[in-house]
Enzyme design. Sequence first.
Site, short mmCIF file in Angstrom:
data_model
loop_
_atom_site.label_atom_id
_atom_site.label_comp_id
_atom_site.label_asym_id
_atom_site.label_seq_id
_atom_site.Cartn_x
_atom_site.Cartn_y
_atom_site.Cartn_z
N ALA A 1 0.73 -1.25 0.06
CA ALA A 1 0.12 0.14 0.08
C ALA A 1 0.82 1.35 -0.16
O ALA A 1 0.12 2.43 -0.14
CB ALA A 1 -0.62 0.02 1.26
N GLU B 1 4.80 17.34 10.77
CA GLU B 1 5.87 16.15 10.44
C GLU B 1 6.60 17.07 8.99
O GLU B 1 7.66 16.90 8.92
CB GLU B 1 5.27 14.92 9.89
N PHE C 1 9.50 -0.14 6.13
CA PHE C 1 10.11 1.11 6.24
C PHE C 1 9.73 1.94 7.43
O PHE C 1 9.76 2.98 7.19
CB PHE C 1 9.69 1.82 5.10
#
Length: 392
Positions: free
Chosen positions: A146, A257, A172
């Site tokens: 995804a 972020e 990841f």
Amino acid sequence: MTGVAANGVLAALDLDRTFLAEEHRSLRDLIRLVVARDVVPAAPEWERQRRVPPGAFTRLGDLGLLGLSFPTRLGGGEAGVRGAVVFHEELARSTFGGVASSVGTHTDFSALHLARAGSATQVDRWLPAILAGRTVAALAVTEPEASSDLTRLALRARRDGDTYVLDGTKTFITNANIAGLFFVVARTGDAGRHGLSLFAVERNAPGLANGRTFDKSGWHCADTGELVLTDCRIPAAHRIGPEGAGFALLMRGLDHERLCLAAQAVGLAEAALDATVGWARSRPAYGGVLWDKQAVRHRVADLVGRLAAGKTLLYHAAAQLDRGADGRVYAALLKAQLPELANEIAYAAVQFHGGAGFVREGPVERISRDARFLAIGGGATEVMRDEVARLI
């Protein structure tokens, strides 16, 4: 960095005084001192180990640097978005982008979700150890099939009485092998963005295991790997926020972020320019020094101007968010522009250093590797451009 002012090529513009309060300027001085004393000498070994060691987190925690954007009532520094920007910028100025990635993931990309949406019981259980650096945190969103498209996430959390059972794989994940607490996005409802929930999963949860560890071209200090959850049973009380609120919680944190990643891009880019100016002013070349060549001076001057403009917008955006402004356009625009600029600057720095810029372990070579992922992680440049176009 011969010939470069101690504070860098942009020091004369005095952007700090225009956009930052005295507390932020003092904070920068402290972080710069800590980076020079504790990070830069040790980071080459961290690169070889492929992780930031636990002691580095506790040292930052002892200094109160792991909760700068958190409210004081929770033990944070309440330095706002500007404090986070200064923190990420200075970590990246170390020239070790993996340190900025690992530490930034711990505090600003992961634990901030707990501070914003966690219950009093959850905050009391986990946040003190996170802010002290005794527990490392990680955010688990991306999946093998995804990528980071939240609408396609498939890791399932099934309610079973007073527990949830999680099944699936995350990939990841920064701090995958060193984290003691993972904030995991899982599907609790139908397909799409509204069927997602956020969970805190402790390292010792039954059914949680590490998968592959990735050997990356850059960010060597940042431990990166997979999480495999197989019938992983956790208390229902470990869900962060309401069921189905995962997408909204992630989106709330994503603007922050992206601004932090843009700040990392500024830090790496400015370090590359500092190194390049120092090198060019001292490197013998064709009867003089490299800085005598107009092509070099003009190229550096153009890059300094573009970086100064981007840094100005970053600081303006951080100040606006601290006043309560909507950060979506700022975050998308800065994330689309500054990492690409950092990569361009890193390329030029390597070029002007010649063979010395291509030698492994040199700061410019390392910056050129570490800057690359900033244009991918947290929203790739192409996605960010679409986001900007949608919002303007």
